[in-house]
Write a protein that holds these residues in place. Structure first.
Motif, PDB file in Angstrom:
ATOM      1  N   GLU A 197       0.826  -1.209   0.000  1.00  0.00           N
ATOM      2  CA  GLU A 197       0.000   0.000   0.000  1.00  0.00           C
ATOM      3  C   GLU A 197       0.861   1.261   0.000  1.00  0.00           C
ATOM      4  O   GLU A 197       0.526   2.255  -0.646  1.00  0.00           O
ATOM      5  N   PRO A 200       3.443   1.407  -4.083  1.00  0.00           N
ATOM      6  CA  PRO A 200       2.644   0.787  -5.143  1.00  0.00           C
ATOM      7  C   PRO A 200       3.426  -0.051  -6.157  1.00  0.00           C
ATOM      8  O   PRO A 200       2.909  -1.081  -6.607  1.00  0.00           O
ATOM      9  N   SER A 203       3.635  -4.257  -5.973  1.00  0.00           N
ATOM     10  CA  SER A 203       2.275  -4.765  -5.947  1.00  0.00           C
ATOM     11  C   SER A 203       2.261  -6.194  -5.428  1.00  0.00           C
ATOM     12  O   SER A 203       3.298  -6.853  -5.302  1.00  0.00           O
ATOM     13  N   ASP A 221       7.653   5.143 -10.558  1.00  0.00           N
ATOM     14  CA  ASP A 221       6.287   5.226 -11.075  1.00  0.00           C
ATOM     15  C   ASP A 221       6.137   6.577 -11.756  1.00  0.00           C
ATOM     16  O   ASP A 221       7.130   7.268 -11.987  1.00  0.00           O
TER      17      ASP A 221
END
Length: 282
Positions: A197, A200, A203, A221
């Motif tokens: 969480e 990210p 995953s 990201d």
């Protein structure tokens, strides 16, 4: 206006002025056979702040629910077999006694029970009961920082994060306001779910293949860069680390004390009653 509506307005006018007083003959609001609902019974139903319309609706609903339950209870007493009614009566009396005794014991426990649990007690219990502390999820110790792609000090941050000496830690903390998020306390055990969480790119599909002890990761990201250092891992069915289960162990110890105190209290009450002729066995 019907009788219920009139009583509701009376209640509203009294409660809004805080004029509830003890009366020699309580004002009744409703009756079902020989049972009466009084104005004083409604007092606690009304919230501290309400409109006139709210109070009317609340009181009306309460009266209707009370009447329904009372009618059903009366019908049950008439139509249920006597054997079943006797059983229910006993259950009610037993439950009432249990409520009284448990409430009384709770008061005594709160006043007299020693709630201080030492580190030594926790460690001893943990060592003697390790088999009872198996993990049902993976736990990881790690540190990470997450900063924007535009951060001009990326190389310096990477170097300090990898070296992680005293001066490096000081620098990383000094720059923390420029991070999107971070956690530099790598002494804490964190669940795999919580890590996914917070980070990210890790995953649930990729976390197992990427998480390895003493591993350094750099992930990206759309917003920025994650620098991650994994210090330790405990897997499912392995013994849970002591630091992770301290709250659980402490509660277990306190529950054992409560049980012992309760048994001791019950024994002392019986012995005192026997001594003072309040309790006799024939």
């Amino acid at each position: 206006m019907n009788r219920i509506g009139l009583h509701i307005i009376i209640i509203f006018s009294f409660t809004s002025c805080n004029l509830f007083t003890v009366q020699k003959e309580p004002t009744s609001l409703a009756r079902v056979n020989d049972a009466y609902l009084y104005k004083k019974d409604i007092k606690l139903v009304l919230p501290e702040t309400y409109t006139k319309e709210d109070s009317i609706l609340l009181v009306n609903n309460y009266i209707n629910n009370w009447a329904t339950n009372q009618l059903l209870t009366d019908q049950a007493k008439i139509n249920l077999p006597q054997s079943q009614l006797k059983k229910f009566t006993k259950l009610i009396e037993d439950y009432k006694k249990q409520l009284y005794t448990e409430a009384y014991k709770d008061v005594l426990i709160s006043k007299q029970l020693d709630t201080l649990v030492t580190t030594q007690e926790i460690e001893t219990y943990y060592e003697n009961n390790k088999q009872n502390f198996k993990l049902n999820q993976d736990l990881i110790k790690l540190r990470y920082i997450y900063f924007a792609n535009s951060n001009i000090h990326q190389e310096k941050l990477e170097k300090a994060f990898k070296n992680y000496k005293e001066e490096d830690v000081a620098y990383l903390k000094h720059e923390s306001l420029k991070y999107i998020s971070y956690s530099l306390d790598d002494s804490l055990w964190i669940s795999k779910k919580s890590i996914a969480e917070k980070i990210p790119p890790l995953s649930s599909k990729t976390i197992d293949e990427k998480l390895k002890k003493d591993k350094y990761l750099q992930l990206e990201d759309s917003l920025g860069v994650f620098l991650i250092k994994i210090n330790d891992i405990r897997r499912v069915n392995e013994t849970a680390p002591l630091t992770y289960v301290v709250p659980t162990v402490k509660q277990i110890i306190l529950n054992k004390r409560k049980l012992e105190f309760s048994k001791k209290l019950e024994k002392e009450i019986r012995e005192d009653a026997l001594k003072n002729k309040k309790f006799e066995i024939y």
